[in-house]
Design an enzyme around this catalytic site. Structure first.
Site, PDB file in Angstrom:
ATOM      1  N   GLY A  48      81.118  65.821 -43.245  1.00  0.00           N
ATOM      2  CA  GLY A  48      81.610  65.760 -44.621  1.00  0.00           C
ATOM      3  C   GLY A  48      82.224  64.427 -45.035  1.00  0.00           C
ATOM      4  O   GLY A  48      81.624  63.357 -44.860  1.00  0.00           O
ATOM      5  N   ASP A  96      91.809  67.015 -30.967  1.00  0.00           N
ATOM      6  CA  ASP A  96      92.297  68.076 -31.844  1.00  0.00           C
ATOM      7  C   ASP A  96      93.542  67.505 -32.507  1.00  0.00           C
ATOM      8  O   ASP A  96      94.525  67.185 -31.831  1.00  0.00           O
ATOM      9  CB  ASP A  96      92.635  69.334 -31.027  1.00  0.00           C
ATOM     10  CG  ASP A  96      93.141  70.458 -31.922  1.00  0.00           C
ATOM     11  OD1 ASP A  96      93.702  70.177 -33.003  1.00  0.00           O
ATOM     12  OD2 ASP A  96      92.975  71.630 -31.535  1.00  0.00           O
ATOM     13  N   TYR A 123      97.117  76.708 -47.797  1.00  0.00           N
ATOM     14  CA  TYR A 123      96.428  75.419 -48.028  1.00  0.00           C
ATOM     15  C   TYR A 123      97.194  74.592 -49.062  1.00  0.00           C
ATOM     16  O   TYR A 123      97.430  73.394 -48.867  1.00  0.00           O
ATOM     17  CB  TYR A 123      94.998  75.691 -48.497  1.00  0.00           C
ATOM     18  CG  TYR A 123      94.114  74.468 -48.614  1.00  0.00           C
ATOM     19  CD1 TYR A 123      93.666  73.782 -47.479  1.00  0.00           C
ATOM     20  CD2 TYR A 123      93.686  74.014 -49.861  1.00  0.00           C
ATOM     21  CE1 TYR A 123      92.828  72.672 -47.593  1.00  0.00           C
ATOM     22  CE2 TYR A 123      92.851  72.902 -49.980  1.00  0.00           C
ATOM     23  CZ  TYR A 123      92.427  72.239 -48.838  1.00  0.00           C
ATOM     24  OH  TYR A 123      91.596  71.134 -48.957  1.00  0.00           O
ATOM     25  N   THR A 161      80.408  69.649 -49.143  1.00  0.00           N
ATOM     26  CA  THR A 161      80.376  69.316 -47.712  1.00  0.00           C
ATOM     27  C   THR A 161      80.075  70.625 -46.956  1.00  0.00           C
ATOM     28  O   THR A 161      80.109  71.702 -47.565  1.00  0.00           O
ATOM     29  CB  THR A 161      81.742  68.793 -47.229  1.00  0.00           C
ATOM     30  OG1 THR A 161      82.686  69.871 -47.288  1.00  0.00           O
ATOM     31  CG2 THR A 161      82.253  67.631 -48.055  1.00  0.00           C
ATOM     32  N   GLN A 174      92.887  68.481 -67.110  1.00  0.00           N
ATOM     33  CA  GLN A 174      92.847  69.556 -68.120  1.00  0.00           C
ATOM     34  C   GLN A 174      94.221  70.153 -68.338  1.00  0.00           C
ATOM     35  O   GLN A 174      94.986  70.318 -67.409  1.00  0.00           O
ATOM     36  CB  GLN A 174      91.887  70.660 -67.666  1.00  0.00           C
ATOM     37  CG  GLN A 174      90.489  70.144 -67.369  1.00  0.00           C
ATOM     38  CD  GLN A 174      89.592  71.212 -66.800  1.00  0.00           C
ATOM     39  OE1 GLN A 174      88.869  71.865 -67.547  1.00  0.00           O
ATOM     40  NE2 GLN A 174      89.620  71.379 -65.496  1.00  0.00           N
TER      41      GLN A 174
HETATM   42  N1  LIG Z   1      85.279  69.310 -49.560  1.00  0.00           N
HETATM   43  C1  LIG Z   1      86.175  69.433 -50.524  1.00  0.00           C
HETATM   44  O1  LIG Z   1      85.891  69.942 -51.634  1.00  0.00           O
HETATM   45  C2  LIG Z   1      87.592  68.963 -50.302  1.00  0.00           C
HETATM   46  C3  LIG Z   1      88.428  68.843 -51.409  1.00  0.00           C
HETATM   47  C4  LIG Z   1      89.732  68.390 -51.217  1.00  0.00           C
HETATM   48  C5  LIG Z   1      90.178  68.087 -49.944  1.00  0.00           C
HETATM   49  N2  LIG Z   1      89.332  68.238 -48.891  1.00  0.00           N
HETATM   50  C6  LIG Z   1      89.847  67.902 -47.573  1.00  0.00           C
HETATM   51  O2  LIG Z   1      89.029  66.893 -47.018  1.00  0.00           O
HETATM   52  C7  LIG Z   1      89.078  66.988 -45.590  1.00  0.00           C
HETATM   53  C8  LIG Z   1      87.662  66.979 -45.032  1.00  0.00           C
HETATM   54  O3  LIG Z   1      86.991  68.101 -45.546  1.00  0.00           O
HETATM   55  P1  LIG Z   1      85.389  68.229 -45.570  1.00  0.00           P
HETATM   56  O4  LIG Z   1      85.064  68.969 -46.807  1.00  0.00           O
HETATM   57  O5  LIG Z   1      84.760  66.924 -45.283  1.00  0.00           O
HETATM   58  O6  LIG Z   1      85.189  69.260 -44.343  1.00  0.00           O
HETATM   59  P2  LIG Z   1      84.136  69.319 -43.120  1.00  0.00           P
HETATM   60  O7  LIG Z   1      84.311  70.663 -42.542  1.00  0.00           O
HETATM   61  O8  LIG Z   1      82.799  68.876 -43.564  1.00  0.00           O
HETATM   62  O9  LIG Z   1      84.723  68.229 -42.121  1.00  0.00           O
HETATM   63  C9  LIG Z   1      85.979  68.404 -41.509  1.00  0.00           C
HETATM   64  C10 LIG Z   1      85.928  67.847 -40.097  1.00  0.00           C
HETATM   65  O10 LIG Z   1      87.244  68.032 -39.538  1.00  0.00           O
HETATM   66  C11 LIG Z   1      87.086  68.490 -38.213  1.00  0.00           C
HETATM   67  N3  LIG Z   1      88.272  69.235 -37.789  1.00  0.00           N
HETATM   68  C12 LIG Z   1      88.708  70.441 -38.239  1.00  0.00           C
HETATM   69  N4  LIG Z   1      89.801  70.809 -37.556  1.00  0.00           N
HETATM   70  C13 LIG Z   1      90.080  69.818 -36.675  1.00  0.00           C
HETATM   71  C14 LIG Z   1      91.067  69.623 -35.686  1.00  0.00           C
HETATM   72  N5  LIG Z   1      92.020  70.545 -35.447  1.00  0.00           N
HETATM   73  N6  LIG Z   1      91.059  68.479 -34.970  1.00  0.00           N
HETATM   74  C15 LIG Z   1      90.087  67.547 -35.173  1.00  0.00           C
HETATM   75  N7  LIG Z   1      89.110  67.692 -36.073  1.00  0.00           N
HETATM   76  C16 LIG Z   1      89.100  68.806 -36.817  1.00  0.00           C
HETATM   77  C17 LIG Z   1      85.840  69.365 -38.220  1.00  0.00           C
HETATM   78  O11 LIG Z   1      85.293  69.495 -36.913  1.00  0.00           O
HETATM   79  C18 LIG Z   1      84.949  68.597 -39.187  1.00  0.00           C
HETATM   80  O12 LIG Z   1      84.138  67.659 -38.481  1.00  0.00           O
HETATM   81  C19 LIG Z   1      89.898  68.243 -45.272  1.00  0.00           C
HETATM   82  O13 LIG Z   1      91.231  67.882 -44.983  1.00  0.00           O
HETATM   83  C20 LIG Z   1      89.821  69.033 -46.573  1.00  0.00           C
HETATM   84  O14 LIG Z   1      90.917  69.901 -46.723  1.00  0.00           O
HETATM   85  C21 LIG Z   1      88.048  68.650 -49.030  1.00  0.00           C
END
Ligand SMILES: NC(=O)c1ccc[n+]([C@@H]2O[C@H](COP(=O)([O-])OP(=O)(O)OC[C@H]3O[C@@H](n4cnc5c(N)ncnc54)[C@H](O)[C@@H]3O)[C@@H](O)[C@H]2O)c1
Length: 251
Positions: free
Chosen positions: A17, A61, A154, A191, A251
């Site tokens: 992602g 982790d 969250y 993602t 908004q």
């Molecule tokens: N996708 C969205 O819409 C969005 C919006 C706002 C914020 N976010 C934030 O962006 C960040 C990335 O999200 P994403 O959508 O790319 O998700 P994703 O699931 O595609 O990628 C997240 C990655 O984090 C890794 N991960 C999870 N827990 C872990 C841990 N304990 N230790 C090490 N690695 C760990 C996973 O293995 C994965 O590779 C997150 O913090 C998420 O909350 C995402």
């Protein structure tokens, strides 16, 4: 010269992602990237995608204090400093407060918020050695600014990231250590984490209807903002929150 030439950047959650897109952007901008993730298989594939031996990966982790210490030691031996830290790893859960167990609350706050504290504390001595001025980018969300129902843990964690970022920014400024600390707040980005939302057409349509630009963001559009916060273009920014959400919070 590319924007991050000669810089060492650590990205957590780099196997998928937004983290993966950020690692690719940073590498293209000249950085040497340390990719950290708990998913070893996906991590190996992300490293292979970068396709240059100057980058390396580390199985971490982000909730594990000892793991962070081991990673800091590895970066210290390899480079003696760190220039950019992206605390990105995290995930959420859709659950009512009534149905949220204390165990799940702790898991969500650990992966999204404890990780940011651990990463900042552990890597700060290496960031202070950056001759570019260290930059920490903490992953929050629009849910760290405006809440949503059925996402209490969250929202609490991402709101904590937002204010911890400001506290850390002020502390670094007071210490005069040259380290900037900013948070980033994506809206709905497509993602692997969010793709399953679109399995339910009604839920997917609602998310898009809530986004004034009428579409989900692409991970690379968040990575572009990460690059801005990492590099010299943002050198007067610290304690800021950068919203990248297609207009959702306007908004
Ligand atoms: N996708 C969205 O819409 C969005 C919006 C706002 C914020 N976010 C934030 O962006 C960040 C990335 O999200 P994403 O959508 O790319 O998700 P994703 O699931 O595609 O990628 C997240 C990655 O984090 C890794 N991960 C999870 N827990 C872990 C841990 N304990 N230790 C090490 N690695 C760990 C996973 O293995 C994965 O590779 C997150 O913090 C998420 O909350 C995402």
């Amino acid at each position: 010269m590319a924007e991050l030439t000669d810089r060492i950047a650590l990205v957590t959650g780099a196997a998928s992602g937004i983290g993966r897109a950020t690692a690719i952007r940073f590498a293209a901008a000249g950085a040497t990237v340390v990719l950290a993730d708990r998913n070893g298989e996906a991590l190996a594939s992300a490293l292979a995608e970068l396709g240059d031996p100057r980058h390396f990966s580390f199985r971490l982790d982000v909730t594990d204090e000892e793991g962070w210490a081991d990673l800091a030691a590895a970066i210290d031996i390899a480079f003696g400093r760190l220039d950019v830290l992206v605390n990105n790893a995290g995930y959420g859960a859709f659950r009512s407060i009534a149905d949220t167990t204390l165990e799940e609350w702790r898991a969500i706050t650990a992966v999204n918020l404890d990780s940011v504290f651990l990463g900042t504390r552990t890597m700060l001595p290496l960031l202070e050695k950056s001759h570019f001025g260290g930059s920490i980018i903490n992953m929050s969300s629009i849910r760290g600014i405006a809440a949503a129902p059925f996402a209490g843990s969250y929202c609490a964690a991402k709101g904590g990231v937002r204010l911890f970022t400001k506290a850390a920014a002020l502390e670094c400024a007071a210490l005069g250590n040259g380290v900037r600390v900013n948070s980033i707040h994506p809206g709905h980005v497509l993602t692997p984490l969010t793709a399953k939302v679109h399995d339910d057409p009604a839920q997917g349509a609602k998310l898009l209807a809530d986004t004034p630009m009428g579409r989900a963001g692409d991970p690379d559009e968040i990575a572009a903002a990460m690059l801005f916060l990492a590099g010299d273009g943002s050198r007067y920014m610290t304690g800021s929150e950068l919203v990248v959400d297609g207009g959702s919070t306007a908004q």
